[in-house]
Design an enzyme around this catalytic site. Structure first.
Site, PDB file in Angstrom:
ATOM      1  N   SER A 148       0.825  -1.214   0.000  1.00 25.74           N
ATOM      2  CA  SER A 148       0.000   0.000   0.000  1.00 25.74           C
ATOM      3  C   SER A 148       0.858   1.262   0.000  1.00 25.74           C
ATOM      4  O   SER A 148       0.429   2.304  -0.491  1.00 25.74           O
ATOM      5  CB  SER A 148      -0.958   0.007   1.189  1.00 25.74           C
ATOM      6  OG  SER A 148      -0.248  -0.043   2.399  1.00 25.74           O
ATOM      7  N   ASN A 170       2.127  -4.582 -14.668  1.00 18.75           N
ATOM      8  CA  ASN A 170       1.081  -5.545 -14.968  1.00 18.75           C
ATOM      9  C   ASN A 170      -0.015  -5.534 -13.907  1.00 18.75           C
ATOM     10  O   ASN A 170      -0.906  -6.370 -13.933  1.00 18.75           O
ATOM     11  CB  ASN A 170       1.646  -6.952 -15.161  1.00 18.75           C
ATOM     12  CG  ASN A 170       2.423  -7.450 -13.968  1.00 18.75           C
ATOM     13  OD1 ASN A 170       2.608  -6.733 -12.997  1.00 18.75           O
ATOM     14  ND2 ASN A 170       2.887  -8.681 -14.042  1.00 18.75           N
ATOM     15  N   ASP A 226       2.773 -18.990 -11.690  1.00 21.95           N
ATOM     16  CA  ASP A 226       2.252 -20.345 -11.491  1.00 21.95           C
ATOM     17  C   ASP A 226       3.324 -21.259 -10.929  1.00 21.95           C
ATOM     18  O   ASP A 226       4.508 -20.928 -10.925  1.00 21.95           O
ATOM     19  CB  ASP A 226       1.635 -20.898 -12.778  1.00 21.95           C
ATOM     20  CG  ASP A 226       2.633 -21.066 -13.896  1.00 21.95           C
ATOM     21  OD1 ASP A 226       3.594 -21.830 -13.722  1.00 21.95           O
ATOM     22  OD2 ASP A 226       2.430 -20.450 -14.963  1.00 21.95           O
ATOM     23  N   TYR A 241       6.795 -22.228 -12.589  1.00 18.33           N
ATOM     24  CA  TYR A 241       7.925 -21.294 -12.655  1.00 18.33           C
ATOM     25  C   TYR A 241       8.782 -21.535 -11.412  1.00 18.33           C
ATOM     26  O   TYR A 241       8.717 -20.795 -10.425  1.00 18.33           O
ATOM     27  CB  TYR A 241       7.413 -19.850 -12.718  1.00 18.33           C
ATOM     28  CG  TYR A 241       8.491 -18.822 -12.966  1.00 18.33           C
ATOM     29  CD1 TYR A 241       9.084 -18.710 -14.221  1.00 18.33           C
ATOM     30  CD2 TYR A 241       8.915 -17.962 -11.968  1.00 18.33           C
ATOM     31  CE1 TYR A 241      10.075 -17.759 -14.463  1.00 18.33           C
ATOM     32  CE2 TYR A 241       9.898 -17.010 -12.193  1.00 18.33           C
ATOM     33  CZ  TYR A 241      10.476 -16.919 -13.436  1.00 18.33           C
ATOM     34  OH  TYR A 241      11.448 -15.986 -13.668  1.00 18.33           O
ATOM     35  N   PHE A 289      10.539 -11.299 -10.216  1.00 20.30           N
ATOM     36  CA  PHE A 289      10.836  -9.894 -10.508  1.00 20.30           C
ATOM     37  C   PHE A 289       9.594  -9.042 -10.309  1.00 20.30           C
ATOM     38  O   PHE A 289       8.472  -9.538 -10.372  1.00 20.30           O
ATOM     39  CB  PHE A 289      11.317  -9.719 -11.958  1.00 20.30           C
ATOM     40  CG  PHE A 289      12.696 -10.253 -12.206  1.00 20.30           C
ATOM     41  CD1 PHE A 289      13.802  -9.417 -12.157  1.00 20.30           C
ATOM     42  CD2 PHE A 289      12.895 -11.597 -12.499  1.00 20.30           C
ATOM     43  CE1 PHE A 289      15.077  -9.914 -12.386  1.00 20.30           C
ATOM     44  CE2 PHE A 289      14.158 -12.103 -12.728  1.00 20.30           C
ATOM     45  CZ  PHE A 289      15.254 -11.255 -12.671  1.00 20.30           C
TER      46      PHE A 289
END
Length: 144
Positions: free
Chosen positions: A64, A76, A82, A85, A93
């Site tokens: 926040s 993004n 998932d 990875y 990152f």
């Protein structure tokens, strides 16, 4: 339930719950000092990789205070990692865009994550009508 964590940087603080186990989200830290000019984009390494439990994914969002403290936004808006990875070089990152000139120091807490169960597999059926009353379109619930 345990999550296997690999640290790519041994100088950052280890992952813990900030307020003990009362926290629902877990903070992540920058693994490098980053100097950004307004408008610059940078993938900030978080210094960790994880093997998540089968059937789970990690969701990463800004803390926040991230914009207030560092003047960056996550490009993004909501990252999903998932559980596949999880290779030995699969570091997490944080994709950051600087809204003003800024410096993020190594070990600064810049984002947070939680794990969630993955969405179950669903099928799709094409229909002509949804058999429900329409609500009036996008934004139909009003301003209040």
């Amino acid at each position: 339930m345990n999550i296997k964590i690999k640290y790519f940087d041994n100088e950052i603080d280890k992952i813990t719950f900030v307020n003990g186990e009362k926290s629902d989200w877990i903070d992540l830290r920058s693994a490098e000092t980053v100097h950004l000019k307004k408008g610059e984009f940078h993938l900030i390494p978080l210094g960790v990789g994880m093997k998540l439990p089968e059937g789970y994914e990690a969701n990463i969002v800004p803390r926040s205070s991230t914009y207030k403290n560092f003047k960056i936004i996550q490009t993004n808006c909501f990252a999903v990692i998932d559980n596949s990875y999880c290779g030995d070089s699969d570091q997490w990152f944080y994709p950051a865009l600087a809204m003003e000139d800024t410096t993020i120091n190594k070990n600064d807490r810049i984002c947070q994550f939680r794990i969630m169960e993955k969405m179950p597999r669903v099928g799709f059926e094409i229909v002509e009508h949804l058999d429900e009353n329409s609500r009036g379109g996008f934004g139909s619930s009003g301003k209040n």
